[in-house]
Scaffold this motif. Structure first.
Motif, PDB file in Angstrom:
ATOM      1  N   HIS A  50       0.838  -1.207   0.000  1.00  0.00           N
ATOM      2  CA  HIS A  50       0.000   0.000   0.000  1.00  0.00           C
ATOM      3  C   HIS A  50       0.877   1.263   0.000  1.00  0.00           C
ATOM      4  CE1 HIS A  50      -3.904   1.993   0.699  1.00  0.00           C
ATOM      5  NE2 HIS A  50      -3.135   2.926   1.235  1.00  0.00           N
ATOM      6  N   VAL A  51       1.911   1.273   0.821  1.00  0.00           N
ATOM      7  CA  VAL A  51       2.807   2.432   0.871  1.00  0.00           C
ATOM      8  C   VAL A  51       3.524   2.609  -0.471  1.00  0.00           C
ATOM      9  CG1 VAL A  51       4.858   3.421   1.985  1.00  0.00           C
ATOM     10  CG2 VAL A  51       3.067   2.366   3.384  1.00  0.00           C
ATOM     11  N   ALA A  52       3.907   1.510  -1.098  1.00  0.00           N
ATOM     12  CA  ALA A  52       4.566   1.595  -2.409  1.00  0.00           C
ATOM     13  C   ALA A  52       3.621   2.162  -3.464  1.00  0.00           C
ATOM     14  CB  ALA A  52       5.068   0.215  -2.842  1.00  0.00           C
ATOM     15  N   GLU A  53       2.350   1.759  -3.402  1.00  0.00           N
ATOM     16  CA  GLU A  53       1.364   2.232  -4.377  1.00  0.00           C
ATOM     17  C   GLU A  53       0.847   3.629  -4.063  1.00  0.00           C
ATOM     18  OE1 GLU A  53      -1.563  -0.890  -4.300  1.00  0.00           O
ATOM     19  OE2 GLU A  53      -0.329  -2.224  -5.531  1.00  0.00           O
ATOM     20  N   HIS A  54       0.985   4.059  -2.800  1.00  0.00           N
ATOM     21  CA  HIS A  54       0.499   5.381  -2.364  1.00  0.00           C
ATOM     22  C   HIS A  54       1.588   6.070  -1.542  1.00  0.00           C
ATOM     23  CE1 HIS A  54      -3.082   2.779  -2.842  1.00  0.00           C
ATOM     24  NE2 HIS A  54      -3.568   3.847  -3.437  1.00  0.00           N
ATOM     25  N   PRO A  55       2.732   6.390  -2.169  1.00  0.00           N
ATOM     26  CA  PRO A  55       3.802   7.031  -1.393  1.00  0.00           C
ATOM     27  C   PRO A  55       3.294   8.333  -0.780  1.00  0.00           C
ATOM     28  CG  PRO A  55       4.346   6.962  -3.750  1.00  0.00           C
ATOM     29  CD  PRO A  55       3.052   6.261  -3.571  1.00  0.00           C
ATOM     30  N   GLY A  56       3.692   8.547   0.463  1.00  0.00           N
ATOM     31  CA  GLY A  56       3.248   9.749   1.153  1.00  0.00           C
ATOM     32  C   GLY A  56       1.923   9.585   1.862  1.00  0.00           C
ATOM     33  N   CYS A  57       1.418   8.352   1.949  1.00  0.00           N
ATOM     34  CA  CYS A  57       0.167   8.143   2.691  1.00  0.00           C
ATOM     35  C   CYS A  57       0.460   8.261   4.188  1.00  0.00           C
ATOM     36  CB  CYS A  57      -0.449   6.792   2.354  1.00  0.00           C
ATOM     37  SG  CYS A  57       0.497   5.359   2.889  1.00  0.00           S
ATOM     38  N   ARG A  58      -0.566   8.458   4.933  1.00  0.00           N
ATOM     39  CA  ARG A  58      -0.455   8.559   6.386  1.00  0.00           C
ATOM     40  C   ARG A  58      -0.879   7.229   7.011  1.00  0.00           C
ATOM     41  NH1 ARG A  58      -1.642  13.494   4.283  1.00  0.00           N
ATOM     42  NH2 ARG A  58      -0.862  15.336   5.358  1.00  0.00           N
ATOM     43  N   ALA A  59      -0.452   6.998   8.232  1.00  0.00           N
ATOM     44  CA  ALA A  59      -0.863   5.789   8.942  1.00  0.00           C
ATOM     45  C   ALA A  59      -2.387   5.747   9.063  1.00  0.00           C
ATOM     46  CB  ALA A  59      -0.197   5.725  10.312  1.00  0.00           C
ATOM     47  N   ALA A  60      -2.998   6.897   9.238  1.00  0.00           N
ATOM     48  CA  ALA A  60      -4.465   6.951   9.321  1.00  0.00           C
ATOM     49  C   ALA A  60      -5.114   6.490   8.015  1.00  0.00           C
ATOM     50  CB  ALA A  60      -4.924   8.372   9.660  1.00  0.00           C
ATOM     51  N   ASP A  61      -4.458   6.757   6.884  1.00  0.00           N
ATOM     52  CA  ASP A  61      -4.968   6.288   5.594  1.00  0.00           C
ATOM     53  C   ASP A  61      -4.965   4.757   5.544  1.00  0.00           C
ATOM     54  OD1 ASP A  61      -5.112   8.970   4.773  1.00  0.00           O
ATOM     55  OD2 ASP A  61      -3.104   8.899   3.879  1.00  0.00           O
ATOM     56  N   LEU A  62      -3.899   4.160   6.066  1.00  0.00           N
ATOM     57  CA  LEU A  62      -3.820   2.695   6.119  1.00  0.00           C
ATOM     58  C   LEU A  62      -4.929   2.134   7.003  1.00  0.00           C
ATOM     59  CD1 LEU A  62       0.034   2.238   6.563  1.00  0.00           C
ATOM     60  CD2 LEU A  62      -1.294   1.632   4.536  1.00  0.00           C
ATOM     61  N   ALA A  63      -5.124   2.745   8.150  1.00  0.00           N
ATOM     62  CA  ALA A  63      -6.161   2.275   9.071  1.00  0.00           C
ATOM     63  C   ALA A  63      -7.536   2.350   8.411  1.00  0.00           C
ATOM     64  CB  ALA A  63      -6.135   3.113  10.352  1.00  0.00           C
ATOM     65  N   ALA A  64      -7.804   3.446   7.729  1.00  0.00           N
ATOM     66  CA  ALA A  64      -9.102   3.608   7.074  1.00  0.00           C
ATOM     67  C   ALA A  64      -9.265   2.605   5.935  1.00  0.00           C
ATOM     68  CB  ALA A  64      -9.250   5.036   6.551  1.00  0.00           C
ATOM     69  N   TYR A  66      -7.843  -0.367   5.471  1.00  0.00           N
ATOM     70  CA  TYR A  66      -7.944  -1.762   5.900  1.00  0.00           C
ATOM     71  C   TYR A  66      -8.943  -1.971   7.042  1.00  0.00           C
ATOM     72  CZ  TYR A  66      -4.084  -2.574   2.785  1.00  0.00           C
ATOM     73  OH  TYR A  66      -3.310  -2.657   1.663  1.00  0.00           O
ATOM     74  N   LEU A  67      -9.673  -0.909   7.399  1.00  0.00           N
ATOM     75  CA  LEU A  67     -10.695  -0.972   8.441  1.00  0.00           C
ATOM     76  C   LEU A  67     -10.114  -1.485   9.760  1.00  0.00           C
ATOM     77  CD1 LEU A  67     -13.582  -2.520   6.292  1.00  0.00           C
ATOM     78  CD2 LEU A  67     -13.132  -0.087   6.727  1.00  0.00           C
ATOM     79  N   LEU A  68      -8.944  -0.935  10.116  1.00  0.00           N
ATOM     80  CA  LEU A  68      -8.265  -1.329  11.345  1.00  0.00           C
ATOM     81  C   LEU A  68      -8.143  -0.138  12.281  1.00  0.00           C
ATOM     82  CD1 LEU A  68      -5.411  -3.484   9.801  1.00  0.00           C
ATOM     83  CD2 LEU A  68      -7.372  -4.322  11.101  1.00  0.00           C
ATOM     84  N   ASP A  69      -7.986  -0.430  13.547  1.00  0.00           N
ATOM     85  CA  ASP A  69      -7.778   0.605  14.544  1.00  0.00           C
ATOM     86  C   ASP A  69      -6.427   1.290  14.308  1.00  0.00           C
ATOM     87  OD1 ASP A  69      -6.692   1.159  17.629  1.00  0.00           O
ATOM     88  OD2 ASP A  69      -8.829   1.595  17.287  1.00  0.00           O
ATOM     89  N   LYS A  70      -6.376   2.588  14.565  1.00  0.00           N
ATOM     90  CA  LYS A  70      -5.134   3.339  14.358  1.00  0.00           C
ATOM     91  C   LYS A  70      -3.982   2.785  15.193  1.00  0.00           C
ATOM     92  CE  LYS A  70      -7.312   7.657  13.012  1.00  0.00           C
ATOM     93  NZ  LYS A  70      -7.538   9.062  13.367  1.00  0.00           N
ATOM     94  N   SER A  71      -4.275   2.305  16.406  1.00  0.00           N
ATOM     95  CA  SER A  71      -3.206   1.769  17.254  1.00  0.00           C
ATOM     96  C   SER A  71      -2.609   0.492  16.651  1.00  0.00           C
ATOM     97  CB  SER A  71      -3.716   1.508  18.667  1.00  0.00           C
ATOM     98  OG  SER A  71      -4.704   0.504  18.672  1.00  0.00           O
ATOM     99  N   THR A  72      -3.445  -0.313  16.010  1.00  0.00           N
ATOM    100  CA  THR A  72      -2.957  -1.525  15.345  1.00  0.00           C
ATOM    101  C   THR A  72      -2.009  -1.155  14.216  1.00  0.00           C
ATOM    102  OG1 THR A  72      -4.995  -2.700  15.882  1.00  0.00           O
ATOM    103  CG2 THR A  72      -3.670  -3.607  14.087  1.00  0.00           C
ATOM    104  N   ILE A  73      -2.426  -0.211  13.403  1.00  0.00           N
ATOM    105  CA  ILE A  73      -1.579   0.236  12.292  1.00  0.00           C
ATOM    106  C   ILE A  73      -0.304   0.873  12.814  1.00  0.00           C
ATOM    107  CG2 ILE A  73      -1.409   1.952  10.426  1.00  0.00           C
ATOM    108  CD1 ILE A  73      -2.928  -0.555   9.607  1.00  0.00           C
ATOM    109  N   SER A  74      -0.410   1.639  13.878  1.00  0.00           N
ATOM    110  CA  SER A  74       0.750   2.294  14.458  1.00  0.00           C
ATOM    111  C   SER A  74       1.807   1.266  14.870  1.00  0.00           C
ATOM    112  CB  SER A  74       0.327   3.132  15.664  1.00  0.00           C
ATOM    113  OG  SER A  74       1.442   3.769  16.225  1.00  0.00           O
ATOM    114  N   ARG A  75       1.370   0.181  15.514  1.00  0.00           N
ATOM    115  CA  ARG A  75       2.306  -0.879  15.915  1.00  0.00           C
ATOM    116  C   ARG A  75       2.948  -1.532  14.686  1.00  0.00           C
ATOM    117  NH1 ARG A  75      -1.758  -1.756  19.594  1.00  0.00           N
ATOM    118  NH2 ARG A  75      -2.651  -3.467  18.389  1.00  0.00           N
TER     119      ARG A  75
END
Length: 147
Positions: A50-64, A66-75
């Motif tokens: 996902h980061v490779a396909e969307h360089p400059g994305c935020r961790a919150a973007d990943l959480a949204a 993949y429908l995951l909690d921000k703390s999970t993505i943060s870890r």
């Protein structure tokens, strides 16, 4: 070896088969990911992709996404940072925000993983016709777009 088609008579039977087969697929995907690249879990590979396909994305973007909690993505992101596969940078449009980019090592590990995964899919789907592959791709995309 050709597998006989599954006989499904009703919508309820179809839903049961779909649930069973997607669960089997997910479990096998996790196990295969560990064999394909011992340094990269399926979750890590997914996030790196996902980061490779969307360089400059935020961790919150990943959480949204993949429908995951921000703390999970943060870890997960922190673990990728420790491995030297991703780095946080200050966002150009908002100097308070941190955005994610692959490191050169991350790009290399991801490329190795993608190559191994592609070879595994090529082997698994070698006997499928082009039409079957096309339909499968369309159905999987339609299913995932439903989220």
């Amino acid at each position: 070896m050709e597998v006989p088609p599954v006989q499904v008579e009703t919508r309820d039977e179809a839903m049961t088969v779909i649930q069973r087969e997607l669960t089997t697929f997910a479990r096998r995907a996790r196990a295969a990911a560990a064999r394909l690249h011992p340094r990269l879990s399926l979750v890590s590979a997914t996030l790196l992709t996902h980061v490779a396909e969307h360089p400059g994305c935020r961790a919150a973007d990943l959480a949204a996404h993949y429908l995951l909690d921000k703390s999970t993505i943060s870890r997960q992101v922190a673990a990728l940072e420790r491995l030297g596969l991703v780095e946080r940078r200050t966002a150009e449009d908002d100097h308070r925000a941190q955005v994610l980019h692959l490191t050169p090592a991350g790009a290399e590990v991801l490329a190795d993983y993608v190559t191994a995964r592609r070879q595994a899919f090529e082997q698994r789907l070698a006997g499928w016709s082009e039409e079957d592959l096309r339909r499968f791709a369309i159905c999987l995309t339609r299913y995932n777009d439903g989220f």
